[in-house]
Scaffold this motif. Structure first.
Motif, short mmCIF file in Angstrom:
data_model
loop_
_atom_site.label_atom_id
_atom_site.label_comp_id
_atom_site.label_asym_id
_atom_site.label_seq_id
_atom_site.Cartn_x
_atom_site.Cartn_y
_atom_site.Cartn_z
N VAL A 62 -7.88 -23.31 29.57
CA VAL A 62 -8.63 -24.33 30.31
C VAL A 62 -10.00 -23.77 30.68
O VAL A 62 -11.02 -24.46 30.52
N ARG A 63 -10.06 -22.55 31.15
CA ARG A 63 -11.36 -21.94 31.48
C ARG A 63 -12.26 -21.86 30.26
O ARG A 63 -13.47 -22.06 30.35
N GLU A 64 -11.67 -21.58 29.10
CA GLU A 64 -12.43 -21.49 27.85
C GLU A 64 -13.05 -22.84 27.47
O GLU A 64 -14.08 -22.89 26.80
N ALA A 65 -12.44 -23.93 27.89
CA ALA A 65 -12.94 -25.26 27.55
C ALA A 65 -14.29 -25.56 28.21
O ALA A 65 -15.04 -26.39 27.71
N PHE A 66 -14.59 -24.88 29.29
CA PHE A 66 -15.87 -25.09 29.97
C PHE A 66 -16.96 -24.33 29.24
O PHE A 66 -16.71 -23.35 28.55
N ASP A 67 -18.19 -24.79 29.41
CA ASP A 67 -19.34 -24.22 28.69
C ASP A 67 -19.88 -22.99 29.43
O ASP A 67 -20.97 -23.03 29.99
N GLY A 68 -19.09 -21.96 29.46
CA GLY A 68 -19.55 -20.70 30.03
C GLY A 68 -19.37 -20.60 31.53
O GLY A 68 -18.95 -21.53 32.21
N GLY A 69 -19.73 -19.42 32.03
CA GLY A 69 -19.53 -19.07 33.42
C GLY A 69 -20.26 -19.94 34.44
O GLY A 69 -19.66 -20.33 35.44
N LEU A 76 -15.78 -24.63 40.25
CA LEU A 76 -14.94 -23.88 41.19
C LEU A 76 -15.57 -23.86 42.59
O LEU A 76 -14.86 -23.97 43.59
N GLY A 77 -16.87 -23.74 42.64
CA GLY A 77 -17.55 -23.76 43.94
C GLY A 77 -17.31 -25.07 44.68
O GLY A 77 -17.04 -25.07 45.88
N ALA A 134 4.39 -30.05 27.45
CA ALA A 134 2.94 -30.17 27.66
C ALA A 134 2.39 -28.84 28.13
O ALA A 134 3.06 -28.09 28.84
N ALA A 135 1.14 -28.57 27.77
CA ALA A 135 0.46 -27.34 28.16
C ALA A 135 -0.79 -27.67 28.98
O ALA A 135 -1.12 -28.85 29.19
N GLY A 136 -1.49 -26.64 29.41
CA GLY A 136 -2.66 -26.82 30.26
C GLY A 136 -3.75 -27.68 29.67
O GLY A 136 -4.32 -28.53 30.36
N LEU A 137 -4.07 -27.49 28.40
CA LEU A 137 -5.11 -28.31 27.77
C LEU A 137 -4.68 -29.77 27.70
O LEU A 137 -5.53 -30.67 27.76
N ASP A 138 -3.38 -30.02 27.57
CA ASP A 138 -2.88 -31.40 27.58
C ASP A 138 -3.19 -32.06 28.93
O ASP A 138 -3.65 -33.20 28.98
N LEU A 139 -2.94 -31.32 30.00
CA LEU A 139 -3.21 -31.87 31.33
C LEU A 139 -4.70 -32.03 31.56
O LEU A 139 -5.14 -33.04 32.11
N LEU A 140 -5.50 -31.08 31.12
CA LEU A 140 -6.95 -31.20 31.28
C LEU A 140 -7.46 -32.43 30.54
O LEU A 140 -8.27 -33.19 31.06
N ALA A 141 -6.97 -32.65 29.33
CA ALA A 141 -7.38 -33.84 28.56
C ALA A 141 -6.98 -35.12 29.29
O ALA A 141 -7.75 -36.08 29.35
#
Length: 180
Positions: A62-69, A76-77, A134-141
């Motif tokens: 899920v963190r990887e799905a975001f466009d960088g830090g 997150l903030g 179901a996995a994390g990317l499924d829930l994010l989608a």
């Protein structure tokens, strides 16, 4: 040693066997984390923002799905601000984006209708791939698919376009399918 976290009567303990049967171990952990977060925040219901927060904290895919830090840090903030009081306008209200009718299902106590719809969406997405869990990317989608849910509001306030994120999740999922 005693657990010092008070239990809220509105949120019965989840059926671990049911979670294990429907979600990956990692995603079941995310759901439990969202429950703890809602309890700690003093919220009556676990909403999609709690799910998003727990997903980001727990799941590296899920963190990887975001466009960088920087993008991830902004989201997150905002989530941290919400957990320490910024989101108090949501406290005591039930998240209902209209994605599903508001039904008083005793088994669903503690979960907002939008959070339940997202979990069902994650299960549907996994089933479409032929997966039993179901996995994390499924829930994010599934979270990004509900334009009116709190998770999408959090994403927008963090500078993330939900449609872009949904496309990114689809690309990552397609890549994983080709590799594995």
């Amino acid at each position: 040693m005693q657990n010092r976290t008070p239990r809220m009567p509105e949120q019965p303990a989840p059926n671990h066997a049911e979670l294990d049967a429907r979600f990956t171990v990692e995603l079941a952990s995310v759901l439990m984390g969202a429950r703890r977060r809602a309890l700690r925040d003093g919220d009556r219901h676990i909403d999609t923002a709690h799910l998003l927060h727990s997903l980001i904290e727990t799941d590296p895919e899920v963190r990887e799905a975001f466009d960088g830090g920087p993008q991830l840090a902004r989201v997150l903030g905002y989530l941290v601000q919400r957990s320490i009081g910024y989101g108090l306008r949501w406290q005591g209200s039930v998240e209902d984006s209209g994605a599903v009718p508001l039904v008083r299902d005793p088994a669903a106590d503690g979960w907002s209708p939008s959070a339940l719809a997202a979990m069902d969406g994650a299960l549907d997405r996994a089933a479409t791939r032929g997966e039993a869990r179901a996995a994390g990317l499924d829930l994010l989608a599934a979270l990004t698919a509900d334009a009116e849910c709190r998770a999408v509001e959090v994403l927008a306030r963090g500078g993330v376009d939900a449609r872009w994120l949904a496309d990114r999740v689809a690309a990552l999922s397609a890549e994983a399918s080709r590799q594995g």
